[in-house]
Design a protein around this motif. Structure first.
Motif, PDB file in Angstrom:
ATOM      1  N   PHE A 114       0.844  -1.202   0.000  1.00  0.00           N
ATOM      2  CA  PHE A 114       0.000   0.000   0.000  1.00  0.00           C
ATOM      3  C   PHE A 114       0.880   1.253   0.000  1.00  0.00           C
ATOM      4  N   GLY A 115       1.909   1.255   0.813  1.00  0.00           N
ATOM      5  CA  GLY A 115       2.780   2.429   0.898  1.00  0.00           C
ATOM      6  C   GLY A 115       3.499   2.708  -0.403  1.00  0.00           C
ATOM      7  N   LEU A 116       4.033   1.669  -1.044  1.00  0.00           N
ATOM      8  CA  LEU A 116       4.724   1.864  -2.313  1.00  0.00           C
ATOM      9  C   LEU A 116       3.753   2.306  -3.393  1.00  0.00           C
ATOM     10  N   LEU A 151      -2.295  -4.301 -14.175  1.00  0.00           N
ATOM     11  CA  LEU A 151      -0.866  -4.082 -14.433  1.00  0.00           C
ATOM     12  C   LEU A 151      -0.020  -4.514 -13.241  1.00  0.00           C
ATOM     13  N   ILE A 152      -0.505  -4.250 -12.035  1.00  0.00           N
ATOM     14  CA  ILE A 152       0.229  -4.661 -10.833  1.00  0.00           C
ATOM     15  C   ILE A 152       0.326  -6.174 -10.759  1.00  0.00           C
ATOM     16  N   LEU A 159       6.266   1.562 -16.023  1.00  0.00           N
ATOM     17  CA  LEU A 159       7.474   1.641 -15.198  1.00  0.00           C
ATOM     18  C   LEU A 159       7.113   1.539 -13.719  1.00  0.00           C
ATOM     19  N   ASP A 160       6.028   2.235 -13.323  1.00  0.00           N
ATOM     20  CA  ASP A 160       5.631   2.246 -11.915  1.00  0.00           C
ATOM     21  C   ASP A 160       4.985   0.934 -11.490  1.00  0.00           C
ATOM     22  N   THR A 161       3.968   0.506 -12.242  1.00  0.00           N
ATOM     23  CA  THR A 161       3.170  -0.635 -11.795  1.00  0.00           C
ATOM     24  C   THR A 161       3.803  -1.974 -12.145  1.00  0.00           C
ATOM     25  N   SER A 199       9.109  -5.652  -9.620  1.00  0.00           N
ATOM     26  CA  SER A 199      10.443  -6.056  -9.174  1.00  0.00           C
ATOM     27  C   SER A 199      10.535  -6.105  -7.657  1.00  0.00           C
ATOM     28  N   VAL A 200       9.880  -5.160  -6.978  1.00  0.00           N
ATOM     29  CA  VAL A 200       9.874  -5.186  -5.512  1.00  0.00           C
ATOM     30  C   VAL A 200       9.090  -6.393  -5.013  1.00  0.00           C
ATOM     31  N   GLY A 201       7.945  -6.638  -5.628  1.00  0.00           N
ATOM     32  CA  GLY A 201       7.125  -7.774  -5.217  1.00  0.00           C
ATOM     33  C   GLY A 201       7.792  -9.112  -5.436  1.00  0.00           C
ATOM     34  N   ALA A 202       8.687  -9.162  -6.428  1.00  0.00           N
ATOM     35  CA  ALA A 202       9.362 -10.427  -6.722  1.00  0.00           C
ATOM     36  C   ALA A 202      10.283 -10.866  -5.594  1.00  0.00           C
ATOM     37  N   HIS A 203      10.672  -9.938  -4.724  1.00  0.00           N
ATOM     38  CA  HIS A 203      11.568 -10.282  -3.616  1.00  0.00           C
ATOM     39  C   HIS A 203      10.824 -10.950  -2.457  1.00  0.00           C
ATOM     40  N   TYR A 204       9.497 -10.916  -2.492  1.00  0.00           N
ATOM     41  CA  TYR A 204       8.719 -11.530  -1.412  1.00  0.00           C
ATOM     42  C   TYR A 204       8.529 -13.018  -1.692  1.00  0.00           C
TER      43      TYR A 204
END
Length: 209
Positions: free
Chosen positions: A12-14, A53-54, A131-133, A139-144
């Motif tokens: 949510f924050g990102l 997209l997310i 680029l954003d979504t 890419s950030v979500g892939a680390h979870y």
């Protein structure tokens, strides 16, 4: 707070930090909210586009886009052309003072189909959206871990949903200000400037990167 909700909050924050910015899509949502036309449709469709997209980004589409730069190039030129045309419409609307009181200017989308096409164009023809979504959130979500990735994506989607509906329906609080034709003229000029600035930045990124 349970640890399981941490990915949801981080998503949510990102998502909120990326979406809450002055841009072509937000300017269009704000204008429809002020006009009180198709408010739910516009906010809902923007939210659905972001959500799709997310999900694609978290699912791995971001890596595909990075591997195929031609997709970004096509989206960049298409988005720039659309923003230039819509910016021109905004400037035309600003100087058609005889129609400012009705808030309907020739060439503006007024029917359901036209509104939906405009929302889809603002949501999908801007490379910054991908680029954003898709790329950044993806890419950030892939680390979870896989079991937390969906919660992260859900948090980002919730931020998008909250923002678009707050912007669309919150615009009515500004309605008294826009009873003046001058206020609409200023808003249309501002929207036109935003559209053309973003279009110029897209073209610049292609020609001088």
């Amino acid at each position: 707070m349970p640890q399981i909700f941490l990915p949801l909050i981080q998503g949510f924050g990102l998502g909120a930090s990326l979406i809450i910015a002055i841009g072509a899509q937000n300017a269009f949502v704000l204008r429809q909210g002020l006009k009180k036309q198709y408010v739910f449709l516009v906010a809902g469709l923007c939210s659905l586009c972001d959500a799709a997209l997310i999900l694609l980004g978290v699912g791995g589409l971001g890596a595909v886009i990075n591997a195929l730069p031609v997709l970004t190039l096509v989206a960049t030129w298409g988005g720039a052309l659309f923003l230039l045309i819509y910016g021109l419409r905004s400037f035309r609307a600003a100087f058609q003072s005889d129609k400012l009181n009705t808030h309907e200017v020739a060439g503006e989308p007024t029917r359901t189909r036209e509104i939906m096409l405009a929302v889809l164009a603002f949501s999908l023809l801007n490379p910054h959206v991908y680029l954003d979504t898709v790329v950044l959130i993806g890419s950030v979500g892939a680390h979870y871990p896989s079991e937390e990735r969906l919660l992260f994506a859900l948090g980002a989607m919730l931020a998008s949903l909250t923002w678009f509906f707050a912007l669309a329906y919150g615009a009515r609080w500004l309605a008294p200000l826009f009873r003046s034709p001058l206020a609409w003229r200023v808003l249309d000029c501002l929207i036109g400037c935003i559209m053309w600035f973003i279009a110029a930045s897209l073209i610049w990124s292609v020609l001088y990167r």
